[in-house]
Design an enzyme around this catalytic site. Structure first.
Site, PDB file in Angstrom:
ATOM      1  N   LYS A 137       8.370   7.943 -44.763  1.00 24.55           N
ATOM      2  CA  LYS A 137       8.659   9.336 -44.408  1.00 24.55           C
ATOM      3  C   LYS A 137       8.545  10.234 -45.643  1.00 24.55           C
ATOM      4  CE  LYS A 137      11.548   7.956 -40.508  1.00 24.55           C
ATOM      5  NZ  LYS A 137      12.871   7.799 -39.902  1.00 24.55           N
ATOM      6  N   GLN A 167      19.019   7.895 -41.620  1.00 32.25           N
ATOM      7  CA  GLN A 167      18.307   6.732 -41.091  1.00 32.25           C
ATOM      8  C   GLN A 167      19.278   5.757 -40.427  1.00 32.25           C
ATOM      9  OE1 GLN A 167      14.990   6.529 -40.987  1.00 32.25           O
ATOM     10  NE2 GLN A 167      14.924   4.490 -40.079  1.00 32.25           N
ATOM     11  N   ASP A 173      15.312  14.904 -36.168  1.00 31.16           N
ATOM     12  CA  ASP A 173      15.185  13.644 -35.440  1.00 31.16           C
ATOM     13  C   ASP A 173      15.392  13.863 -33.938  1.00 31.16           C
ATOM     14  OD1 ASP A 173      14.490  11.213 -36.573  1.00 31.16           O
ATOM     15  OD2 ASP A 173      16.448  10.923 -37.518  1.00 31.16           O
TER      16      ASP A 173
HETATM   17  N1  GUN Z   1      15.827   4.134 -36.984  1.00 28.83           N
HETATM   18  C1  GUN Z   1      14.788   3.735 -36.217  1.00 28.83           C
HETATM   19  N2  GUN Z   1      14.060   4.791 -35.824  1.00 28.83           N
HETATM   20  C2  GUN Z   1      14.636   5.881 -36.342  1.00 28.83           C
HETATM   21  C3  GUN Z   1      14.337   7.268 -36.300  1.00 28.83           C
HETATM   22  O1  GUN Z   1      13.375   7.740 -35.671  1.00 28.83           O
HETATM   23  N3  GUN Z   1      15.191   8.083 -36.992  1.00 28.83           N
HETATM   24  C4  GUN Z   1      16.258   7.610 -37.671  1.00 28.83           C
HETATM   25  N4  GUN Z   1      17.040   8.486 -38.298  1.00 28.83           N
HETATM   26  N5  GUN Z   1      16.571   6.336 -37.736  1.00 28.83           N
HETATM   27  C5  GUN Z   1      15.754   5.476 -37.076  1.00 28.83           C
END
Ligand code: GUN
Length: 293
Positions: free
Chosen positions: A52, A96, A119
């Site tokens: 990311k 995350q 998100d």
């Molecule tokens: N863990 C797995 N997928 C995601 C996501 O799209 N965002 C976040 N914050 N954590 C995750």
């Protein structure tokens, strides 16, 4: 069979985003800024967050990574969220998941300002999405919607079966695909761990979205000839022939399905890169919406 190449498509969209950021920069506007909070040492989460942050750099966004050990307290994490909510330079941020067990994920999520929730996990954004109102859509389902759209895969009137009912993928995916719109207008069935006869449902699917987290669970006998397969799974399975001791695979037996289905996403290189690109698109949207002028 057509390979739904998420890596290539994500690359194209990143180029588009980069052009837009270049234009903003030339006009003296605000550079989009994404912050990511990573707690603990979960290997998969580290890889995702690194991707990311790297992707932000690639398109010219500003990014901030905030790391804390697995022993961070709930209060400390809530304080970080509060600071990010208040920081005028940060357009959007993510925490995350999964978080270590002693932390209350729901409470952290509820503390995130919906305006910065790129998100799309907070109740406001999920509610807005469900009502069909403008919202930050969750990254993985939105990435899949973008992929269906850009590859011209018809969803209207199709039988879609979603395997998995997580808040992050299965539930929002089923909402988005059944909503009025394009992609959308599908007849959606959601299967989960208590579904009695999963094969009965999967064999009827024109489009199958597998987000169940079981390596290669979907086998050729479970799918319809010509179906479109979207594999959301990213599973690590032991593999002594690899230097790192494991290989990545999806929830679908890719090799077994190849000669039967009409289109399928690979793992890696399918849904994963689209998830990252969705997050970037949401961050740009947040940056444009914020009153930075
Ligand atoms: N863990 C797995 N997928 C995601 C996501 O799209 N965002 C976040 N914050 N954590 C995750």
């Amino acid at each position: 069979m057509k390979v739904l190449d998420g890596k290539a498509l994500a690359g194209t969209i990143k180029e588009e985003l980069k052009l837009e950021v270049d234009t903003i920069r030339l006009a003296g506007g605000k550079i989009p800024h994404l912050a990511a909070v990573l707690v603990g040492e979960d290997p998969a989460s580290q890889v995702y967050v690194r991707n990311k942050v790297r992707s932000c750099e690639k398109v010219g966004f500003k990014s901030t990574l905030i790391r804390r050990g697995a022993d961070v307290t709930q209060t400390e994490l809530l304080e970080i969220v509060d600071q990010l909510n208040k920081d005028p330079d940060v357009d959007g941020f993510i925490v995350q998941l999964p978080l270590p067990k002693h932390l209350d994920e729901d409470a952290i999520n509820l503390a995130i300002d919906p305006k910065k929730d790129v998100d799309g996990f907070t109740p406001v954004n999920i509610g807005m999405m469900t009502l069909g109102l403008p919202a930050y859509l969750p990254a993985t389902p939105n990435g899949i919607m973008t992929m269906l759209d850009r590859y011209g895969i018809e969803t209207s009137g199709k039988e879609v079966v979603v395997l998995g009912r997580s808040n992050i993928v299965g539930t929002p995916m089923s909402i988005l695909l059944s909503r009025k719109g394009n992609p959308g207008n599908a007849t959606v069935t959601m299967c989960h761990s208590r579904t009695k006869d999963m094969e009965f449902h999967t064999r009827r699917a024109d489009i199958l979205v597998a987000a169940i987290g079981i390596p290669e669970m979907v086998t050729a006998d479970m799918v319809k000839e010509g179906a479109v397969i979207i594999d959301v799974g990213i599973n690590r399975v032991d593999d002594a022939t690899r230097d790192r001791g494991y290989r990545l695979c999806g929830d679908v037996d890719y090799k077994g399905l190849e000669s039967k289905v009409s289109a399928m996403t690979p793992v890696p290189g399918g849904v994963g890169p689209m998830t990252v690109v969705s997050l970037l698109m949401n961050t740009l949207k947040a940056s444009k919406r914020a009153s930075h002028a």
